[in-house]
Write a protein that holds these residues in place. Structure first.
Motif, PDB file in Angstrom:
ATOM      1  N   ASP A 224      95.512  28.031 -81.078  1.00  0.00           N
ATOM      2  CA  ASP A 224      95.134  26.614 -81.073  1.00  0.00           C
ATOM      3  C   ASP A 224      94.648  26.184 -79.690  1.00  0.00           C
ATOM      4  O   ASP A 224      93.686  25.418 -79.560  1.00  0.00           O
ATOM      5  CB  ASP A 224      96.333  25.742 -81.491  1.00  0.00           C
ATOM      6  CG  ASP A 224      96.625  25.907 -82.980  1.00  0.00           C
ATOM      7  OD1 ASP A 224      95.714  26.371 -83.699  1.00  0.00           O
ATOM      8  OD2 ASP A 224      97.753  25.581 -83.404  1.00  0.00           O
ATOM      9  N   GLU A 225      95.343  26.703 -78.682  1.00  0.00           N
ATOM     10  CA  GLU A 225      94.959  26.331 -77.304  1.00  0.00           C
ATOM     11  C   GLU A 225      93.571  26.888 -76.961  1.00  0.00           C
ATOM     12  O   GLU A 225      92.782  26.222 -76.293  1.00  0.00           O
ATOM     13  CB  GLU A 225      96.001  26.837 -76.312  1.00  0.00           C
ATOM     14  CG  GLU A 225      97.272  25.988 -76.326  1.00  0.00           C
ATOM     15  CD  GLU A 225      98.418  26.631 -75.545  1.00  0.00           C
ATOM     16  OE1 GLU A 225      99.215  25.879 -74.976  1.00  0.00           O
ATOM     17  OE2 GLU A 225      98.502  27.879 -75.520  1.00  0.00           O
TER      18      GLU A 225
ATOM     19  N   LEU B 225      97.331  31.949 -73.691  1.00  0.00           N
ATOM     20  CA  LEU B 225      97.098  30.802 -74.562  1.00  0.00           C
ATOM     21  C   LEU B 225      97.335  31.180 -76.019  1.00  0.00           C
ATOM     22  O   LEU B 225      97.111  32.319 -76.423  1.00  0.00           O
ATOM     23  CB  LEU B 225      95.656  30.301 -74.405  1.00  0.00           C
ATOM     24  CG  LEU B 225      95.240  29.776 -73.030  1.00  0.00           C
ATOM     25  CD1 LEU B 225      93.752  29.501 -73.018  1.00  0.00           C
ATOM     26  CD2 LEU B 225      96.006  28.501 -72.705  1.00  0.00           C
ATOM     27  N   SER B 226      97.741  30.187 -76.811  1.00  0.00           N
ATOM     28  CA  SER B 226      97.861  30.408 -78.254  1.00  0.00           C
ATOM     29  C   SER B 226      96.481  30.226 -78.888  1.00  0.00           C
ATOM     30  O   SER B 226      95.544  29.780 -78.222  1.00  0.00           O
ATOM     31  CB  SER B 226      98.833  29.392 -78.846  1.00  0.00           C
ATOM     32  OG  SER B 226      98.266  28.111 -78.760  1.00  0.00           O
TER      33      SER B 226
ATOM     34  N   ASN C  38      86.613  21.900 -75.397  1.00  0.00           N
ATOM     35  CA  ASN C  38      86.336  21.309 -74.084  1.00  0.00           C
ATOM     36  C   ASN C  38      85.028  21.832 -73.506  1.00  0.00           C
ATOM     37  O   ASN C  38      84.270  21.101 -72.868  1.00  0.00           O
ATOM     38  CB  ASN C  38      87.476  21.610 -73.104  1.00  0.00           C
ATOM     39  CG  ASN C  38      88.710  20.790 -73.423  1.00  0.00           C
ATOM     40  OD1 ASN C  38      88.616  19.750 -74.095  1.00  0.00           O
ATOM     41  ND2 ASN C  38      89.864  21.249 -72.983  1.00  0.00           N
TER      42      ASN C  38
ATOM     43  N   SER D   5      95.237  34.099 -69.935  1.00  0.00           N
ATOM     44  CA  SER D   5      95.818  32.789 -69.624  1.00  0.00           C
ATOM     45  C   SER D   5      96.990  32.444 -70.536  1.00  0.00           C
ATOM     46  O   SER D   5      97.450  31.298 -70.536  1.00  0.00           O
ATOM     47  CB  SER D   5      94.734  31.718 -69.697  1.00  0.00           C
ATOM     48  OG  SER D   5      93.872  31.979 -70.763  1.00  0.00           O
TER      49      SER D   5
ATOM     50  N   GLU E 235      91.077  24.714 -78.411  1.00  0.00           N
ATOM     51  CA  GLU E 235      90.947  23.493 -77.599  1.00  0.00           C
ATOM     52  C   GLU E 235      90.072  23.746 -76.377  1.00  0.00           C
ATOM     53  O   GLU E 235      89.241  22.918 -76.010  1.00  0.00           O
ATOM     54  CB  GLU E 235      92.331  22.985 -77.155  1.00  0.00           C
ATOM     55  CG  GLU E 235      93.074  22.158 -78.192  1.00  0.00           C
ATOM     56  CD  GLU E 235      92.235  21.008 -78.773  1.00  0.00           C
ATOM     57  OE1 GLU E 235      91.701  20.201 -77.988  1.00  0.00           O
ATOM     58  OE2 GLU E 235      92.113  20.940 -80.013  1.00  0.00           O
ATOM     59  N   VAL E 236      90.283  24.927 -75.757  1.00  0.00           N
ATOM     60  CA  VAL E 236      89.460  25.295 -74.590  1.00  0.00           C
ATOM     61  C   VAL E 236      87.988  25.343 -74.994  1.00  0.00           C
ATOM     62  O   VAL E 236      87.110  24.838 -74.285  1.00  0.00           O
ATOM     63  CB  VAL E 236      89.914  26.664 -74.010  1.00  0.00           C
ATOM     64  CG1 VAL E 236      88.912  27.196 -72.992  1.00  0.00           C
ATOM     65  CG2 VAL E 236      91.292  26.544 -73.369  1.00  0.00           C
TER      66      VAL E 236
ATOM     67  N   LYS F  59      92.450  34.800 -73.996  1.00  0.00           N
ATOM     68  CA  LYS F  59      93.735  34.368 -74.555  1.00  0.00           C
ATOM     69  C   LYS F  59      94.887  35.109 -73.849  1.00  0.00           C
ATOM     70  O   LYS F  59      95.880  34.522 -73.470  1.00  0.00           O
ATOM     71  CB  LYS F  59      93.744  34.732 -76.049  1.00  0.00           C
ATOM     72  CG  LYS F  59      94.438  33.716 -76.928  1.00  0.00           C
ATOM     73  CD  LYS F  59      94.576  34.164 -78.364  1.00  0.00           C
ATOM     74  CE  LYS F  59      93.341  34.607 -79.046  1.00  0.00           C
ATOM     75  NZ  LYS F  59      93.504  34.996 -80.450  1.00  0.00           N
TER      76      LYS F  59
END
Lengths: 146, 182
Positions: B99-100, B96-97, B107, B94, B103-104, B91
């Motif tokens: 939530d992101e 990222l939040s 994926n 990169s 999402e990762v 996190k």
């Protein structure tokens, strides 16, 4: 939104087994990989210790060389070229005696001096023992008839 | 603490038997630790890295293990911390939040070659990945592993009441997510 029965049906369908798998023989090979990893780590630790000594070795060598030069060359030369260093040690000794005397009170000091000057009166018996021990009869005879 | 665990600990603390005892520890706990980690980090490669880090940490810190909990609980705690540290480092790196990051992870689930579940199983995993971190841990430990709350409390350092509440909220959210799936 669906009712609770439908949700439960879906959850039962999903089951409680994890839908993941691992590569073939993963759990058979893993202990050996872990062992190798730990061996590598231990080697690294030993390497660090060795490197630290390697870093210190030249510095220790130089320090030892300086100490040897100081003890074998510098100090004797200094003693020869500067006799004040030697006399200073003699001066230290006299200073110690003075300090000792300073700790003795006046009365004790005077009584010590008096006791050294006092001479025991010689009686005839002591004199006779001294002469017979140190002189022969001939010496005594010659001395008395001079 | 079980007798076998006590013996492993005793042997781990002796230089002469340390290596053999650690091999035994790995054989005994590797699978349970792996699956616990895998549920958090999802991909096999990441789970493999985190499992190695976990066991390496255990190897280095066995001297400081004070036997206040069982060896398994202690290892589980390290594995949980290492997994969360791993995700949080991703996190940070990169930027990222939360939530992101989720999402990762979703994926990864889609592309993971070692995922072999059906559609409803994938949906359940996606539902779990949409939960907040703590609820996700609690749901996984309770739902899949059926771990007792008391043990979860020791591992996660959270009261039993709080864990029950977390599991209740998590279940509701998962059910809601599942209900949207046709």
């Amino acid at each position: 939104m669906e009712n609770q029965d439908d949700i439960n049906r879906k959850l039962v369908e999903a089951g409680k087994d994890l839908p993941f798998r691992v590569p073939r023989n993963y759990f058979i090979d893993f202990p050996a990989r872990m062992e190798a990893l730990i061996e590598g780590e231990e080697e690294k630790k030993k390497g660090v210790k060795l490197r630290l000594f390697d870093y210190l070795k030249p510095a220790l060598g130089i320090a030892a060389a300086f100490a040897s030069v100081f003890l074998l060359v510098y100090w004797p030369i200094k003693l020869v070229t500067n006799p004040a260093l030697l006399s200073s040690s003699q001066a230290r000794e006299s200073e110690q005696i003075i300090n000792l005397v300073e700790h003795v009170d006046d009365h004790t000091f005077l009584s010590l001096l008096e006791s050294e000057n006092k001479s025991e009166p010689l009686d005839d018996e002591i004199l006779e023992r001294y002469i017979s021990a140190n002189y022969s009869d001939l010496d005594i005879l010659m001395e008395t008839h001079k | 603490m079980p007798h076998a665990e006590q013996e492993i600990i005793r042997n781990l603390r002796q230089e002469s038997s340390r290596n053999e005892a650690f091999k035994e520890l790995v054989l005994r706990y590797q699978e349970r630790l792996y699956w616990h980690i895998r549920k958090i980090v999802i991909s096999h490669e990441d789970a493999d890295d985190v499992l190695q880090n976990t066991l390496m940490k255990a190897w280095k810190n066995i001297g400081s293990f004070r036997e206040e909990s069982s060896l398994f609980t202690w290892l589980y705690r390290i594995a949980t911390n290492e997994s969360l540290t791993f995700i949080n480092s991703r996190k940070r790196h990169s930027l990222l939040s939360i939530d992101e990051v989720n999402e990762v992870l979703k994926n990864k689930l889609e592309t993971d070659e070692y995922f072999d579940g059906n559609e409803i199983q994938k949906k359940l995993q996606q539902a779990i990945l949409s939960l907040p971190e703590k609820q996700r841990l609690v749901f996984n430990m309770r739902y899949f592993e059926e771990m007792p709350y008391q043990q979860m409390s020791e591992i996660l350092n959270t009261s039993v009441g709080a864990l029950k509440a977390s599991f209740h909220h998590a279940t509701k959210k998962v059910e809601e997510y599942i209900s949207t799936f046709e």
